[in-house]
Design a protein around this motif. Structure first.
Motif, PDB file in Angstrom:
ATOM      1  N   ALA A  24       0.865  -1.229  -0.057  1.00 32.25           N
ATOM      2  CA  ALA A  24      -0.029  -0.190  -0.216  1.00 32.25           C
ATOM      3  C   ALA A  24       0.897   1.224   0.110  1.00 32.25           C
ATOM      4  O   ALA A  24       0.702   2.389  -0.759  1.00 32.25           O
ATOM      5  CB  ALA A  24      -1.011   0.024   1.144  1.00 32.25           C
ATOM      6  N   GLN A  25       2.007   1.279   0.760  1.00 36.96           N
ATOM      7  CA  GLN A  25       2.882   2.345   0.945  1.00 36.96           C
ATOM      8  C   GLN A  25       3.552   2.640  -0.276  1.00 36.96           C
ATOM      9  O   GLN A  25       3.783   3.762  -0.764  1.00 36.96           O
ATOM     10  CB  GLN A  25       3.952   2.386   2.111  1.00 36.96           C
ATOM     11  CG  GLN A  25       3.431   2.191   3.371  1.00 36.96           C
ATOM     12  CD  GLN A  25       4.252   2.060   4.150  1.00 36.96           C
ATOM     13  OE1 GLN A  25       5.575   1.796   4.077  1.00 36.96           O
ATOM     14  NE2 GLN A  25       3.852   2.523   5.826  1.00 36.96           N
ATOM     15  N   ARG A  26       3.787   1.453  -1.245  1.00 35.88           N
ATOM     16  CA  ARG A  26       4.562   1.719  -2.696  1.00 35.88           C
ATOM     17  C   ARG A  26       3.550   2.607  -3.461  1.00 35.88           C
ATOM     18  O   ARG A  26       4.114   3.409  -4.345  1.00 35.88           O
ATOM     19  CB  ARG A  26       4.690   0.313  -3.118  1.00 35.88           C
ATOM     20  CG  ARG A  26       6.016  -0.335  -2.672  1.00 35.88           C
ATOM     21  CD  ARG A  26       5.979  -1.316  -3.886  1.00 35.88           C
ATOM     22  NE  ARG A  26       6.929  -2.471  -3.523  1.00 35.88           N
ATOM     23  CZ  ARG A  26       6.959  -3.797  -3.921  1.00 35.88           C
ATOM     24  NH1 ARG A  26       5.990  -4.234  -4.853  1.00 35.88           N
ATOM     25  NH2 ARG A  26       7.844  -4.518  -3.478  1.00 35.88           N
ATOM     26  N   ALA A  27       2.393   2.017  -3.383  1.00 37.28           N
ATOM     27  CA  ALA A  27       1.342   2.682  -4.249  1.00 37.28           C
ATOM     28  C   ALA A  27       0.812   4.147  -3.934  1.00 37.28           C
ATOM     29  O   ALA A  27       0.705   5.117  -4.717  1.00 37.28           O
ATOM     30  CB  ALA A  27       0.118   2.022  -4.210  1.00 37.28           C
ATOM     31  N   GLU A  28       0.557   4.109  -2.464  1.00 35.89           N
ATOM     32  CA  GLU A  28       0.014   5.530  -2.075  1.00 35.89           C
ATOM     33  C   GLU A  28       1.016   6.805  -1.626  1.00 35.89           C
ATOM     34  O   GLU A  28       0.462   7.670  -1.351  1.00 35.89           O
ATOM     35  CB  GLU A  28      -1.015   5.077  -0.973  1.00 35.89           C
ATOM     36  CG  GLU A  28      -2.162   4.149  -1.393  1.00 35.89           C
ATOM     37  CD  GLU A  28      -2.771   3.686  -0.341  1.00 35.89           C
ATOM     38  OE1 GLU A  28      -2.380   3.939   0.819  1.00 35.89           O
ATOM     39  OE2 GLU A  28      -3.301   2.870  -0.494  1.00 35.89           O
ATOM     40  N   GLY A  29       2.239   6.475  -1.256  1.00 37.18           N
ATOM     41  CA  GLY A  29       3.135   7.190  -0.570  1.00 37.18           C
ATOM     42  C   GLY A  29       3.021   7.371   0.728  1.00 37.18           C
ATOM     43  O   GLY A  29       2.220   6.579   1.285  1.00 37.18           O
ATOM     44  N   ILE A  30       3.797   8.142   1.579  1.00 34.16           N
ATOM     45  CA  ILE A  30       3.571   7.878   2.809  1.00 34.16           C
ATOM     46  C   ILE A  30       3.733   9.366   3.678  1.00 34.16           C
ATOM     47  O   ILE A  30       4.483  10.296   3.019  1.00 34.16           O
ATOM     48  CB  ILE A  30       4.655   7.231   3.735  1.00 34.16           C
ATOM     49  CG1 ILE A  30       6.063   7.523   2.849  1.00 34.16           C
ATOM     50  CG2 ILE A  30       4.380   5.497   3.457  1.00 34.16           C
ATOM     51  CD1 ILE A  30       7.385   6.802   3.531  1.00 34.16           C
ATOM     52  N   ALA A  31       3.453   9.559   4.804  1.00 29.26           N
ATOM     53  CA  ALA A  31       3.813  10.604   5.587  1.00 29.26           C
ATOM     54  C   ALA A  31       4.781  10.389   6.488  1.00 29.26           C
ATOM     55  O   ALA A  31       4.963   9.164   6.871  1.00 29.26           O
ATOM     56  CB  ALA A  31       2.617  11.169   6.533  1.00 29.26           C
ATOM     57  N   ALA A  32       6.041  11.265   6.637  1.00 34.13           N
ATOM     58  CA  ALA A  32       7.055  11.143   7.414  1.00 34.13           C
ATOM     59  C   ALA A  32       7.414  12.112   8.338  1.00 34.13           C
ATOM     60  O   ALA A  32       6.952  13.406   7.985  1.00 34.13           O
ATOM     61  CB  ALA A  32       8.356  10.858   6.580  1.00 34.13           C
ATOM     62  N   VAL A  33       8.201  11.782   9.371  1.00 35.70           N
ATOM     63  CA  VAL A  33       8.569  13.016  10.033  1.00 35.70           C
ATOM     64  C   VAL A  33      10.176  13.315  10.544  1.00 35.70           C
ATOM     65  O   VAL A  33      10.785  11.854  10.195  1.00 35.70           O
ATOM     66  CB  VAL A  33       7.997  12.739  11.847  1.00 35.70           C
ATOM     67  CG1 VAL A  33       6.303  13.018  11.816  1.00 35.70           C
ATOM     68  CG2 VAL A  33       8.299  11.493  12.466  1.00 35.70           C
ATOM     69  N   THR A  34      10.636  14.050  10.815  1.00 38.63           N
ATOM     70  CA  THR A  34      12.108  14.356  10.892  1.00 38.63           C
ATOM     71  C   THR A  34      12.377  13.848  12.308  1.00 38.63           C
ATOM     72  O   THR A  34      11.655  14.359  13.264  1.00 38.63           O
ATOM     73  CB  THR A  34      12.572  15.523  10.608  1.00 38.63           C
ATOM     74  OG1 THR A  34      12.154  16.514  11.154  1.00 38.63           O
ATOM     75  CG2 THR A  34      12.429  15.901   9.037  1.00 38.63           C
TER      76      THR A  34
ATOM     77  N   GLU B 224       6.711   6.862   8.561  1.00 37.29           N
ATOM     78  CA  GLU B 224       8.087   7.018   8.375  1.00 37.29           C
ATOM     79  C   GLU B 224       8.947   7.935   9.041  1.00 37.29           C
ATOM     80  O   GLU B 224       8.223   8.886   9.445  1.00 37.29           O
ATOM     81  CB  GLU B 224       8.482   6.642   6.959  1.00 37.29           C
ATOM     82  CG  GLU B 224       8.300   5.163   6.253  1.00 37.29           C
ATOM     83  CD  GLU B 224       9.483   4.299   6.971  1.00 37.29           C
ATOM     84  OE1 GLU B 224      10.387   4.940   7.594  1.00 37.29           O
ATOM     85  OE2 GLU B 224       9.567   3.166   6.949  1.00 37.29           O
ATOM     86  N   VAL B 225      10.067   7.726   8.825  1.00 34.52           N
ATOM     87  CA  VAL B 225      11.154   8.646   9.473  1.00 34.52           C
ATOM     88  C   VAL B 225      12.234   8.937   8.747  1.00 34.52           C
ATOM     89  O   VAL B 225      12.800   8.261   7.826  1.00 34.52           O
ATOM     90  CB  VAL B 225      11.729   7.841  10.832  1.00 34.52           C
ATOM     91  CG1 VAL B 225      12.813   8.847  11.316  1.00 34.52           C
ATOM     92  CG2 VAL B 225      10.840   7.459  11.993  1.00 34.52           C
ATOM     93  N   VAL B 226      12.464  10.369   8.586  1.00 31.78           N
ATOM     94  CA  VAL B 226      13.853  10.836   8.071  1.00 31.78           C
ATOM     95  C   VAL B 226      14.681  11.069   9.099  1.00 31.78           C
ATOM     96  O   VAL B 226      14.459  12.376   9.701  1.00 31.78           O
ATOM     97  CB  VAL B 226      13.551  12.000   7.092  1.00 31.78           C
ATOM     98  CG1 VAL B 226      14.756  12.828   6.647  1.00 31.78           C
ATOM     99  CG2 VAL B 226      12.642  11.533   5.983  1.00 31.78           C
ATOM    100  N   PHE B 227      15.741  10.252   9.563  1.00 29.53           N
ATOM    101  CA  PHE B 227      16.608  10.854  10.503  1.00 29.53           C
ATOM    102  C   PHE B 227      17.445  12.180   9.971  1.00 29.53           C
ATOM    103  O   PHE B 227      17.955  11.871   8.900  1.00 29.53           O
ATOM    104  CB  PHE B 227      17.623   9.582  10.635  1.00 29.53           C
ATOM    105  CG  PHE B 227      17.182   8.516  11.614  1.00 29.53           C
ATOM    106  CD1 PHE B 227      16.486   8.836  12.806  1.00 29.53           C
ATOM    107  CD2 PHE B 227      17.351   7.139  11.196  1.00 29.53           C
ATOM    108  CE1 PHE B 227      15.965   7.808  13.687  1.00 29.53           C
ATOM    109  CE2 PHE B 227      16.627   6.052  12.069  1.00 29.53           C
ATOM    110  CZ  PHE B 227      15.983   6.605  13.177  1.00 29.53           C
ATOM    111  N   THR B 228      18.073  12.857  10.966  1.00 26.66           N
ATOM    112  CA  THR B 228      18.819  13.938  10.615  1.00 26.66           C
ATOM    113  C   THR B 228      19.908  14.024  11.587  1.00 26.66           C
ATOM    114  O   THR B 228      20.009  13.314  12.834  1.00 26.66           O
ATOM    115  CB  THR B 228      18.066  15.207  10.817  1.00 26.66           C
ATOM    116  OG1 THR B 228      17.684  15.469  12.127  1.00 26.66           O
ATOM    117  CG2 THR B 228      16.793  15.280  10.028  1.00 26.66           C
ATOM    118  N   THR B 229      20.848  14.752  11.417  1.00 22.66           N
ATOM    119  CA  THR B 229      22.123  14.976  12.362  1.00 22.66           C
ATOM    120  C   THR B 229      21.419  15.879  13.342  1.00 22.66           C
ATOM    121  O   THR B 229      20.365  16.567  13.120  1.00 22.66           O
ATOM    122  CB  THR B 229      23.339  15.362  11.722  1.00 22.66           C
ATOM    123  OG1 THR B 229      22.904  16.703  11.299  1.00 22.66           O
ATOM    124  CG2 THR B 229      23.990  14.555  10.752  1.00 22.66           C
ATOM    125  N   SER B 230      22.145  16.181  14.281  1.00 31.45           N
ATOM    126  CA  SER B 230      21.505  17.023  15.268  1.00 31.45           C
ATOM    127  C   SER B 230      21.609  18.614  14.696  1.00 31.45           C
ATOM    128  O   SER B 230      20.803  19.519  15.094  1.00 31.45           O
ATOM    129  CB  SER B 230      22.653  17.275  16.611  1.00 31.45           C
ATOM    130  OG  SER B 230      22.578  15.822  17.208  1.00 31.45           O
TER     131      SER B 230
END
Ligand SMILES: Cc1ncc(COP(=O)(O)O)c(C=O)c1O
Length: 280
Positions: free
Chosen positions: A119-129, A171-177
């Protein structure tokens, strides 16, 4: 459906108890793994996945994985698969049992791909950093942190996904500090601007992705520009497309970041997904 083969070249029942309770992989997450996409019986990027398994094992001072034994286990599970056309194939390699003779535990396990990923492949996702708490240079300064190894210690990665879910995202987008983009807990981030694809450097302490490498190969061949450079998180908001990519999820579009809707990338996503498929 699931099919399991052990490194000794035998098939095993995936529903039967098999791993000893004192296996270091279980007790401490002390081992490495790979997850490979198989389509119509053909594993994608098997060579790069086996290379990365060996590199991760070396980073953990594990004995070098027996490549031929893993290849044989892969052949065995695929020969015995009677399920759907797409498979998630896991290779696992641990330090073996406490007090044992040092023989690693290893297996190949083929599984169906979860409906959630489809489903995520087709619809896309919301992510947070989310802040990963690492800074440039840490990978070299502190190799024992195993940044860039695909170790079995993924509890932190899974905790980050649960945090994303608490915040209403998937989902998550990890960032440096300091706000430089890293990767997802189980994926590589790729940003698109026109026909330029950008991904952060592995030297920041992230896993070099086989899907990203395959996509960049295809993009280079088709005349796109590909670049590897640090990406300040603010750049993502004005990009034409933000994608989280990995073997089983393929190219998944991020449509919302930290609650803000990103520019519509549905068409670009289709183009990038086609590029990736053109490799196979
Ligand atoms: C931390 C991390 N980064 C990136 C990736 C993407 O790697 P690949 O494209 O080789 O599946 C993964 C894969 O699971 C991962 O766990």
């Amino acid at each position: 459906m699931r099919v399991l083969a052990l490194l000794d070249g035998t098939l095993a029942d995936p529903d039967a108890p098999l791993i000893r309770v004192d296996d270091f992989g279980l007790m401490r997450g002390d081992g490495v793994f790979e997850t490979i996409l198989v389509v119509d019986g053909k594993p994608r990027e098997l060579g790069p996945h086996l290379d990365r398994l060996a590199r991760s094992a070396a980073m953990l001072d594990l004995p070098e994985p027996d490549r031929a034994a893993f290849e044989h286990a892969v052949d065995l599970v695929l020969a015995n698969w009677t399920g759907g056309a797409e498979i998630a194939l896991k290779l696992v390699y641990t330090r073996g049992v406490e007090g044992g003779d040092g023989t690693p535990t290893g297996f190949a396990l083929a599984m169906d791909i979860s409906p959630k990923v489809m489903a995520q492949r087709a619809e896309g996702i919301a992510a947070v950093t989310l802040d990963r708490g690492i800074e440039p240079g840490l990978m070299d300064r502190a190799p024992w942190l195993l940044l860039g190894a695909k170790s079995l210690s993924y509890a932190m990665n899974m905790a980050a996904i649960r945090e994303a879910e608490r915040r209403g995202a998937a989902e998550v987008v990890f960032t440096t500090s300091s706000g430089s983009v890293l990767e997802g807990p189980t994926s590589t981030l790729i940003m698109a601007r026109g026909r330029t694809l950008t991904t952060p450097p592995a030297e920041l302490g992230i896993l070099p992705g086989t899907t990203q490498a395959a996509l960049f190969r295809a993009a280079g061949r088709e005349g796109w520009t590909v670049e590897v450079r640090p990406i300040p998180v603010e750049e993502l908001y004005s990009a034409d497309g933000v994608f989280l990519v990995s073997s089983v999820r393929k190219i998944t579009r991020v449509h919302t970041l930290d609650g803000k809707t990103l520019p519509d990338s549905a068409e670009l996503h289709a183009e990038v997904a086609d590029l990736y498929e053109s490799e196979y």
